[in-house]
Motif scaffolding. Sequence first.
Motif, PDB file in Angstrom:
ATOM      1  N   LYS A   1      17.431 -33.021  -5.680  1.00 38.73           N
ATOM      2  CA  LYS A   1      15.898 -32.400  -5.076  1.00 38.73           C
ATOM      3  C   LYS A   1      16.137 -31.994  -3.939  1.00 38.73           C
ATOM      4  CE  LYS A   1      13.422 -36.255  -7.759  1.00 38.73           C
ATOM      5  NZ  LYS A   1      12.547 -37.332  -7.793  1.00 38.73           N
ATOM      6  N   ALA A   2      17.322 -31.400  -3.420  1.00 46.12           N
ATOM      7  CA  ALA A   2      17.460 -30.738  -2.279  1.00 46.12           C
ATOM      8  C   ALA A   2      16.416 -29.427  -2.094  1.00 46.12           C
ATOM      9  CB  ALA A   2      18.847 -30.350  -2.057  1.00 46.12           C
ATOM     10  N   PRO A   3      16.277 -28.626  -3.210  1.00 45.27           N
ATOM     11  CA  PRO A   3      15.493 -27.521  -3.141  1.00 45.27           C
ATOM     12  C   PRO A   3      14.136 -27.808  -2.686  1.00 45.27           C
ATOM     13  CG  PRO A   3      16.936 -27.655  -5.063  1.00 45.27           C
ATOM     14  CD  PRO A   3      17.236 -28.758  -4.376  1.00 45.27           C
ATOM     15  N   ASP A   4      13.628 -28.991  -3.256  1.00 44.94           N
ATOM     16  CA  ASP A   4      11.986 -29.435  -2.899  1.00 44.94           C
ATOM     17  C   ASP A   4      11.990 -29.650  -1.334  1.00 44.94           C
ATOM     18  OD1 ASP A   4      11.420 -29.120  -5.592  1.00 44.94           O
ATOM     19  OD2 ASP A   4      11.981 -31.242  -5.760  1.00 44.94           O
ATOM     20  N   LEU A   5      13.027 -30.623  -0.947  1.00 44.13           N
ATOM     21  CA  LEU A   5      13.100 -30.871   0.804  1.00 44.13           C
ATOM     22  C   LEU A   5      13.362 -29.752   1.570  1.00 44.13           C
ATOM     23  CD1 LEU A   5      15.213 -34.047   0.439  1.00 44.13           C
ATOM     24  CD2 LEU A   5      12.650 -33.745   0.086  1.00 44.13           C
ATOM     25  N   ILE A   6      14.174 -28.642   1.204  1.00 48.92           N
ATOM     26  CA  ILE A   6      14.466 -27.397   2.119  1.00 48.92           C
ATOM     27  C   ILE A   6      13.128 -26.337   1.726  1.00 48.92           C
ATOM     28  CG2 ILE A   6      15.629 -25.414   2.184  1.00 48.92           C
ATOM     29  CD1 ILE A   6      18.271 -27.095   1.024  1.00 48.92           C
ATOM     30  N   THR A   7      12.602 -26.466   0.843  1.00 48.81           N
ATOM     31  CA  THR A   7      11.321 -25.461   0.896  1.00 48.81           C
ATOM     32  C   THR A   7      10.177 -26.326   1.522  1.00 48.81           C
ATOM     33  OG1 THR A   7      11.835 -24.853  -1.691  1.00 48.81           O
ATOM     34  CG2 THR A   7       9.524 -24.673  -0.829  1.00 48.81           C
ATOM     35  N   ALA A   8      10.050 -27.562   1.529  1.00 50.57           N
ATOM     36  CA  ALA A   8       8.946 -28.379   2.389  1.00 50.57           C
ATOM     37  C   ALA A   8       9.297 -27.871   3.936  1.00 50.57           C
ATOM     38  CB  ALA A   8       8.928 -29.756   2.062  1.00 50.57           C
ATOM     39  N   PHE A   9      10.504 -27.947   4.270  1.00 46.90           N
ATOM     40  CA  PHE A   9      10.684 -27.726   5.598  1.00 46.90           C
ATOM     41  C   PHE A   9      10.541 -26.257   6.006  1.00 46.90           C
ATOM     42  CE2 PHE A   9      13.948 -25.984   8.764  1.00 46.90           C
ATOM     43  CZ  PHE A   9      13.717 -26.574   9.839  1.00 46.90           C
ATOM     44  N   ASP A  10      11.064 -25.054   5.225  1.00 49.90           N
ATOM     45  CA  ASP A  10      10.886 -23.862   5.501  1.00 49.90           C
ATOM     46  C   ASP A  10       9.461 -23.485   5.616  1.00 49.90           C
ATOM     47  OD1 ASP A  10      13.565 -23.545   5.412  1.00 49.90           O
ATOM     48  OD2 ASP A  10      13.688 -22.487   3.728  1.00 49.90           O
ATOM     49  N   GLU A  11       8.627 -24.180   4.691  1.00 51.99           N
ATOM     50  CA  GLU A  11       7.313 -23.625   4.686  1.00 51.99           C
ATOM     51  C   GLU A  11       6.193 -24.505   5.393  1.00 51.99           C
ATOM     52  OE1 GLU A  11       6.105 -22.704   0.774  1.00 51.99           O
ATOM     53  OE2 GLU A  11       7.973 -21.567   0.325  1.00 51.99           O
ATOM     54  N   HIS A  12       6.791 -25.401   6.349  1.00 49.04           N
ATOM     55  CA  HIS A  12       5.801 -26.377   6.758  1.00 49.04           C
ATOM     56  C   HIS A  12       4.792 -25.617   7.763  1.00 49.04           C
ATOM     57  CE1 HIS A  12       8.577 -26.081  10.245  1.00 49.04           C
ATOM     58  NE2 HIS A  12       7.830 -26.791  11.171  1.00 49.04           N
ATOM     59  N   ARG A  13       5.093 -24.314   8.300  1.00 46.32           N
ATOM     60  CA  ARG A  13       4.091 -23.754   9.135  1.00 46.32           C
ATOM     61  C   ARG A  13       3.269 -22.682   8.401  1.00 46.32           C
ATOM     62  NH1 ARG A  13       6.368 -21.169  14.263  1.00 46.32           N
ATOM     63  NH2 ARG A  13       7.228 -19.737  13.068  1.00 46.32           N
ATOM     64  N   VAL A  14       3.384 -22.602   7.222  1.00 47.79           N
ATOM     65  CA  VAL A  14       2.683 -21.580   6.320  1.00 47.79           C
ATOM     66  C   VAL A  14       1.443 -22.238   5.579  1.00 47.79           C
ATOM     67  CG1 VAL A  14       3.067 -19.839   4.247  1.00 47.79           C
ATOM     68  CG2 VAL A  14       4.830 -20.218   5.779  1.00 47.79           C
ATOM     69  N   SER A  15       0.284 -21.538   5.797  1.00 50.41           N
ATOM     70  CA  SER A  15      -0.564 -22.228   5.141  1.00 50.41           C
ATOM     71  C   SER A  15      -1.971 -20.917   5.060  1.00 50.41           C
ATOM     72  CB  SER A  15      -1.549 -23.163   5.935  1.00 50.41           C
ATOM     73  OG  SER A  15      -2.720 -23.492   5.519  1.00 50.41           O
ATOM     74  N   PRO A  16      -2.570 -20.751   3.766  1.00 42.12           N
ATOM     75  CA  PRO A  16      -3.603 -19.793   3.587  1.00 42.12           C
ATOM     76  C   PRO A  16      -5.002 -19.959   4.256  1.00 42.12           C
ATOM     77  CG  PRO A  16      -3.355 -21.091   1.719  1.00 42.12           C
ATOM     78  CD  PRO A  16      -2.206 -21.737   2.561  1.00 42.12           C
ATOM     79  N   ASN A  17      -5.005 -21.284   5.053  1.00 37.18           N
ATOM     80  CA  ASN A  17      -6.222 -21.681   5.591  1.00 37.18           C
ATOM     81  C   ASN A  17      -6.271 -21.517   7.273  1.00 37.18           C
ATOM     82  OD1 ASN A  17      -6.657 -22.424   2.984  1.00 37.18           O
ATOM     83  ND2 ASN A  17      -5.970 -24.385   3.529  1.00 37.18           N
ATOM     84  N   PHE A  18      -7.705 -21.268   7.427  1.00 35.48           N
ATOM     85  CA  PHE A  18      -7.728 -21.021   8.816  1.00 35.48           C
ATOM     86  C   PHE A  18      -9.141 -21.580   9.268  1.00 35.48           C
ATOM     87  CE2 PHE A  18      -4.748 -17.895   8.138  1.00 35.48           C
ATOM     88  CZ  PHE A  18      -3.904 -17.802   9.185  1.00 35.48           C
ATOM     89  N   LYS A  19      -9.514 -22.308  10.516  1.00 35.42           N
ATOM     90  CA  LYS A  19     -10.632 -22.459  10.899  1.00 35.42           C
ATOM     91  C   LYS A  19     -10.965 -22.130  12.323  1.00 35.42           C
ATOM     92  CE  LYS A  19      -8.981 -27.138  12.288  1.00 35.42           C
ATOM     93  NZ  LYS A  19      -9.336 -27.485  13.923  1.00 35.42           N
ATOM     94  N   PHE A  20     -12.111 -21.582  12.465  1.00 38.82           N
ATOM     95  CA  PHE A  20     -12.232 -20.964  13.789  1.00 38.82           C
ATOM     96  C   PHE A  20     -13.970 -21.668  14.209  1.00 38.82           C
ATOM     97  CE2 PHE A  20     -10.079 -17.593  11.445  1.00 38.82           C
ATOM     98  CZ  PHE A  20      -8.906 -17.578  12.157  1.00 38.82           C
TER      99      PHE A  20
END
Length: 555
Positions: free
Chosen positions: A236-255
Amino acid sequence: MEREKRNDMFFSRKRSFTFGAYGGVDRFTCGDETRSESAEDNILDILDSPASESKPFLSASNNHRVTELFEIIEKLQSSRIDEQRCEFPLPLKSQLLTIGGELPLILPPKLGGYWIDPPLERLAEESPTFSHYSLDSESYDIMERDAEAKVYHEFFRSRYHHSFTAMDPSLGPLVLSVCLEEEENKLRVILRMKECSLHGVFSVSLFPNIPSAVELAKMLCDRVAVSRFEVVGYLKAPDLITAFDEHRVSPNFKFGILYQKDGQLTEEDILGNNEESEEFKDFLSILGETIQLQGFTGFRGGLDVCHGQTGSEAVFTSFHGREIMFHVATKLPFTDCDPQQLQRKRHIGNDIVALVYQEGHTPFLSDVIKSHFLHCFLVVRRVQRKEEETGAHVYQVSVTAREDVPPFGPVLPDPPIFTDHSLLREFLLTKLINAEISCYKAEQFSRLELRTRSSLLESLQTELSSRSQCMTGEPSMSVLTSSDSVRGVSEGSGGFIENFKRAIRVRSHSFETLGVPRKIGVTASQKPKITEKDGESDCLGPAELKDQASPQEDT
């Protein structure tokens, strides 16, 4: 005796203290509303001065008691009272800053620390109502917060690849991923370090043999000093690596959205607005749609969609695959007896970027809203053109941000006015998103993100290494993993996901460097769970970085 009773009435006090993103505010009210002006001055002098300089207008016993009270308050608040006060600078009265007979949208604070676009010097030379440059919305490019974040998901997960881990004596934990793209005869490599991730593509024809993991790592970073990497064998390493790589990516914003009426100069005045004019409502309709919060299933931006505790309405929009929730001050709960309006400040004060709509000609002071989080403001004002060509309203835009926030696009037109409302919407939404992404590069946020990334990478490397050794059947690791599993059930410890959540909570400790008190007394049973309720992730949602350790949760 009568005099002492009267003095006691002077000091029937009502005080409120707020910390964190809200700044420190000291509220003082007296029981005798008919006291003379000199008495008010004396009281304010005591609040602003050390106890030793207090004026002896009270009896000796009361004076001693009041002195002790102020000493305690001074220790609690330090300089927070002075931080909350905002003085409107003298240049406001200068004719040099007027633009076509009007004042600019934004004025810098007395002590500096902010940049303004367009600069006041350029605005003073010409009126923004004479002409309007043609604009092209296609030039409005949205920035990526982490351009390399999805490389692994896009190029590695669908292909056969290998990952490796190591602990470098100087660089710390390293996680390397290597993929051979045979169809293009290329070798693609990602090296994850504490500071950043490095991505490279090499032609296989350059090497007589496929390089080793150490050689590939040194091609990307010559500071790598390890002599060997361990192969990752965890399924399950690919799942853990993907979670780390994309931990700053989000399509949501609040202002946040603030409504500033003519003559309003202070935070209390701006946050205290409870009525919306038709002009303000027209502007909100340009940004998005007014939705009912009850039962709302989109991105809620921290607002309550079940019990109505954050108001009944909000402004929401979708924009190029992104969901945006606006914290409109006038739609958030209003409290009659609270001049600070903390129910509003707890949301807007925890946003990173806010939009200010001005109704009138009073400039917005860059630092009037006290917050550790707010780093940038977009200010919009409706203006009158000298020659009305159409019936459409004309809007003028200006931007201000803290001095360590890098400039960001799209570039303001010259002059900075908009007649096309669809073009204004495209510009403002793009500018808001890019502003937040750029603010993350400011010193306070970059330091916080570095600490978070370091903690997550260390957890990832440890998890991959231990799980891989367990897969090989090493007795010592099997026993260790078994004991860890038992402890994980009883104590809430777990694998990388649990470590990921703990690393997210480490952010709250980092807020000590921002002057924000951290939450204490959290038990294992109170740990946040990973959920995807209402389109949000309570711990993996990178757009919620500021939410996870928000002062309203920590105070």
